[in-house]
Design a protein around this motif. Structure first.
Motif, short mmCIF file in Angstrom:
data_model
loop_
_atom_site.label_atom_id
_atom_site.label_comp_id
_atom_site.label_asym_id
_atom_site.label_seq_id
_atom_site.Cartn_x
_atom_site.Cartn_y
_atom_site.Cartn_z
N GLY A 288 -12.74 -27.88 21.61
CA GLY A 288 -11.66 -26.90 21.48
C GLY A 288 -11.68 -26.02 20.26
O GLY A 288 -10.87 -25.10 20.15
N GLY A 289 -12.58 -26.29 19.28
CA GLY A 289 -12.63 -25.44 18.10
C GLY A 289 -11.30 -25.40 17.38
O GLY A 289 -10.61 -26.42 17.23
N VAL A 290 -10.90 -24.23 16.94
CA VAL A 290 -9.62 -24.08 16.23
C VAL A 290 -8.46 -23.89 17.21
O VAL A 290 -7.35 -23.56 16.81
CB VAL A 290 -9.67 -22.90 15.23
CG1 VAL A 290 -10.76 -23.11 14.20
CG2 VAL A 290 -9.85 -21.56 15.96
N GLY A 291 -8.72 -24.11 18.50
CA GLY A 291 -7.68 -23.95 19.52
C GLY A 291 -7.62 -22.57 20.11
O GLY A 291 -6.65 -22.23 20.80
N SER A 292 -8.64 -21.76 19.86
CA SER A 292 -8.57 -20.34 20.23
C SER A 292 -8.49 -20.13 21.74
O SER A 292 -7.90 -19.14 22.18
CB SER A 292 -9.77 -19.58 19.66
OG SER A 292 -10.99 -20.18 20.07
N ILE A 293 -9.04 -21.04 22.54
CA ILE A 293 -8.92 -20.90 23.99
C ILE A 293 -7.63 -21.58 24.47
O ILE A 293 -6.76 -20.94 25.06
CB ILE A 293 -10.14 -21.48 24.73
CG1 ILE A 293 -11.41 -20.75 24.33
CG2 ILE A 293 -9.93 -21.38 26.24
CD1 ILE A 293 -12.67 -21.29 25.00
N GLY A 294 -7.51 -22.87 24.22
CA GLY A 294 -6.39 -23.63 24.76
C GLY A 294 -5.03 -23.07 24.38
O GLY A 294 -4.15 -22.91 25.23
N LEU A 295 -4.85 -22.77 23.10
CA LEU A 295 -3.55 -22.27 22.65
C LEU A 295 -3.30 -20.84 23.13
O LEU A 295 -2.14 -20.44 23.29
CB LEU A 295 -3.46 -22.33 21.12
CG LEU A 295 -3.53 -23.74 20.51
CD1 LEU A 295 -3.55 -23.67 19.00
CD2 LEU A 295 -2.34 -24.59 20.99
N SER A 296 -4.35 -20.07 23.38
CA SER A 296 -4.17 -18.70 23.86
C SER A 296 -3.71 -18.65 25.31
O SER A 296 -2.97 -17.75 25.70
CB SER A 296 -5.49 -17.91 23.74
OG SER A 296 -5.84 -17.69 22.41
N VAL A 297 -4.17 -19.62 26.10
CA VAL A 297 -3.92 -19.53 27.55
C VAL A 297 -2.89 -20.53 28.05
O VAL A 297 -2.44 -20.44 29.19
CB VAL A 297 -5.24 -19.73 28.33
CG1 VAL A 297 -6.30 -18.74 27.86
CG2 VAL A 297 -5.76 -21.16 28.21
N ALA A 298 -2.51 -21.50 27.22
CA ALA A 298 -1.58 -22.55 27.67
C ALA A 298 -0.19 -21.98 27.93
O ALA A 298 0.29 -21.12 27.19
CB ALA A 298 -1.51 -23.66 26.64
N GLY A 299 0.44 -22.47 28.98
CA GLY A 299 1.80 -22.06 29.26
C GLY A 299 2.82 -22.99 28.65
O GLY A 299 3.86 -22.54 28.15
N SER A 300 2.54 -24.30 28.66
CA SER A 300 3.54 -25.25 28.18
C SER A 300 2.95 -26.34 27.29
O SER A 300 3.51 -26.66 26.24
CB SER A 300 4.24 -25.91 29.37
OG SER A 300 3.29 -26.55 30.22
N ALA A 301 1.81 -26.91 27.69
CA ALA A 301 1.26 -28.04 26.94
C ALA A 301 -0.25 -27.93 26.85
O ALA A 301 -0.92 -27.49 27.79
CB ALA A 301 1.64 -29.36 27.62
N CYS A 302 -0.80 -28.37 25.70
CA CYS A 302 -2.24 -28.26 25.46
C CYS A 302 -2.70 -29.40 24.56
O CYS A 302 -2.10 -29.62 23.50
CB CYS A 302 -2.57 -26.91 24.82
SG CYS A 302 -4.31 -26.68 24.43
N THR A 303 -3.73 -30.10 24.98
CA THR A 303 -4.38 -31.11 24.14
C THR A 303 -5.76 -30.60 23.77
O THR A 303 -6.57 -30.27 24.65
CB THR A 303 -4.52 -32.45 24.88
OG1 THR A 303 -3.21 -32.92 25.24
CG2 THR A 303 -5.20 -33.50 24.00
N ILE A 304 -6.03 -30.50 22.48
CA ILE A 304 -7.28 -29.95 21.97
C ILE A 304 -8.14 -31.10 21.46
O ILE A 304 -7.69 -31.89 20.61
CB ILE A 304 -7.03 -28.93 20.85
CG1 ILE A 304 -6.20 -27.75 21.38
CG2 ILE A 304 -8.34 -28.44 20.25
CD1 ILE A 304 -5.61 -26.90 20.29
N ILE A 305 -9.37 -31.19 21.97
CA ILE A 305 -10.33 -32.19 21.52
C ILE A 305 -11.42 -31.49 20.74
O ILE A 305 -12.08 -30.59 21.24
CB ILE A 305 -10.98 -32.94 22.71
CG1 ILE A 305 -9.94 -33.37 23.73
CG2 ILE A 305 -11.82 -34.11 22.21
CD1 ILE A 305 -8.98 -34.41 23.26
N GLU A 306 -11.63 -31.90 19.48
CA GLU A 306 -12.63 -31.25 18.62
C GLU A 306 -13.18 -32.30 17.65
O GLU A 306 -12.44 -33.15 17.15
CB GLU A 306 -12.01 -30.09 17.85
CG GLU A 306 -12.88 -29.47 16.78
CD GLU A 306 -14.22 -28.96 17.29
OE1 GLU A 306 -15.24 -29.18 16.61
OE2 GLU A 306 -14.25 -28.33 18.38
N SER A 307 -14.48 -32.23 17.37
CA SER A 307 -15.12 -33.26 16.55
C SER A 307 -15.36 -32.86 15.10
O SER A 307 -15.46 -33.72 14.23
CB SER A 307 -16.46 -33.66 17.18
OG SER A 307 -17.34 -32.54 17.24
#
Length: 421
Positions: A288-307
């Protein structure tokens, strides 16, 4: 090295032209286009294939144009192709890769590009060269161990090259040698603010003054035996090394060490397409990186996995800023965080060039999320992974994105929909 004459058959994944040598071995050639008759210089010779660089274009392709830079092969070997033709070549390469793996994708898919085919990169990495005149920025010459002095790149946003050259000027005022320096990574945001990370061989380094064109600078000792921009120890930091950019109206914070997309206008087009597919559903964003995809497109909830720890730190800042979303950031390799997969959540993956780990692919097939949104920087490994997912998924939508004009790099977006029967 040996010089031979060949005719180029086609361009292949990786960016070289493919031809056949007189001894029937295949040869991969830089600086050529399909149909051209050329003389080539062999730079690597193996039992079953060879690699080469064009020496003379005897019969040029009608599609050939003059490159903007003398050392174009170092960073953008497709400067010899008009952008419209480049998109055609990239589409043909992807079609061949997916056909080879038996992947069914929509036949009318398109390559998406932006108007900014030059000065689009918000990140560059330069080496150094020293001579009687002092220190210089440099890039490696493809096919050799030599470097070539440069003052910047036609692909870089102007703020990057201003900052890189000002850093060289600051280094010139010290007694450091080019042999002490490995590389400098320079990043900038859309406003033109720049930060840099300087990688040096000594375990102690002279204290620099921060140039006015740099917002922040980190100086790292990097083990001389390690790759160029791998930090061993932070020696010191000047100023503020964080930047901010906006994606689909949301502000993201990242720093000089964390991952962020290089070409934001094209990236936003991909985000718009991904957002259509998520339709307000909860999201698991792996790699998920810095959340640039998940947080940009999420409508309500997002879990970001990053190493990557530095990137996780920035993702947590961005998750906190996204107060309208229920967001969680998990520090873990994606293949070790498969318990977060759900049959009710859209899965987004944007893996590195190696693609997805076999453990992750197997768990996707076991859990079967309703959609797998797969953005890839390497269509070859994406095709390999999708061949496995075809057991349970159909590629319902597919696009290519030209994040890196004038280079052979290709980004592809596959929307994989779970079959109901």
């Amino acid at each position: 090295m040996k010089i031979v004459e060949v005719t180029i058959d086609k361009l292949v994944h990786g960016g070289q032209g493919l031809a056949t040598l007189p001894d029937n071995r295949k040869v991969f050639v830089w600086g050529v286009l399909p149909g051209e008759k050329v003389t080539i210089r062999i730079i690597k010779s193996k039992k079953s294939y060879a690699e080469a660089i064009a020496e003379e274009i005897i019969e040029p392709s009608p599609n050939r144009i003059s490159p903007k830079e003398q050392n174009y092969l170092a960073t953008s070997p497709w400067q010899i192709i008009p952008l419209s033709k480049e998109n055609e070549y990239k589409k043909a390469i992807v079609d061949e890769l997916f056909t080879h793996e038996g992947i069914r994708i929509p036949s009318q898919w398109q390559m998406v590009a932006a108007e900014n085919e030059w000065q689009y990169r918000n990140k560059m990495e330069y080496s150094f060269w020293g001579d009687e005149a002092g220190l210089h920025l440099a890039l490696h010459r493809r096919g050799s161990h030599q470097k070539e002095i440069v003052t910047g790149s036609e692909l870089a946003m102007p703020a990057l090259d201003r900052a890189a050259n000002d850093l060289v000027a600051a280094l010139q005022t010290t007694d450091c040698r080019a042999g002490d320096l490995k590389t400098v990574v320079v990043r900038c945001d859309a406003k033109g603010e720049a930060v840099a990370a300087l990688f040096v061989k000594p375990t102690e380094f002279v204290q620099l003054s921060l140039p006015s064109t740099l917002k922040g600078l980190r100086v790292y000792h990097s083990n001389p035996k390690s790759p160029a921009s791998v930090p061993t120890e932070l020696l010191y930091e000047l100023g503020d090394c964080q930047l901010q950019d906006t994606l689909l109206g949301r502000t993201f914070t990242y720093d000089v060490d964390s991952f962020f997309q290089v070409n934001i206008p094209v990236f936003e087009q991909a985000l718009e397409r991904i957002k259509q597919e998520c339709a307000g559903m909860p999201i698991i964003d792996m790699f998920g990186g810095v959340g640039s995809i998940g947080l940009s497109v999420a409508g309500s909830a997002c879990t970001i996995i990053e190493s990557h720890p530095a990137t996780v730190a920035m993702a947590r800042i961005n998750a906190q800023q996204a107060s309208d979303i229920s967001a969680e950031v998990i520090e873990s390799p994606s293949e070790k965080a498969t318990e977060y997969l759900s049959a009710n959540n859209v899965l987004i993956v944007d893996p590195p060039r190696a693609g997805m780990h076999a453990n992750l692919t197997a768990e996707i097939l076991r859990v079967r999320p309703p959609k797998v949104v797969y953005l890839s920087c390497n269509p070859a490994t994406q095709a390999r992974d999708l061949a496995l997912l075809q057991e349970a998924y159909d590629v319902s939508s597919f696009e290519g994105y030209n994040f890196f004009p004038h280079t052979p790099h290709i980004e592809t977006l596959a929307i994989c929909t779970r079959r109901t029967t």
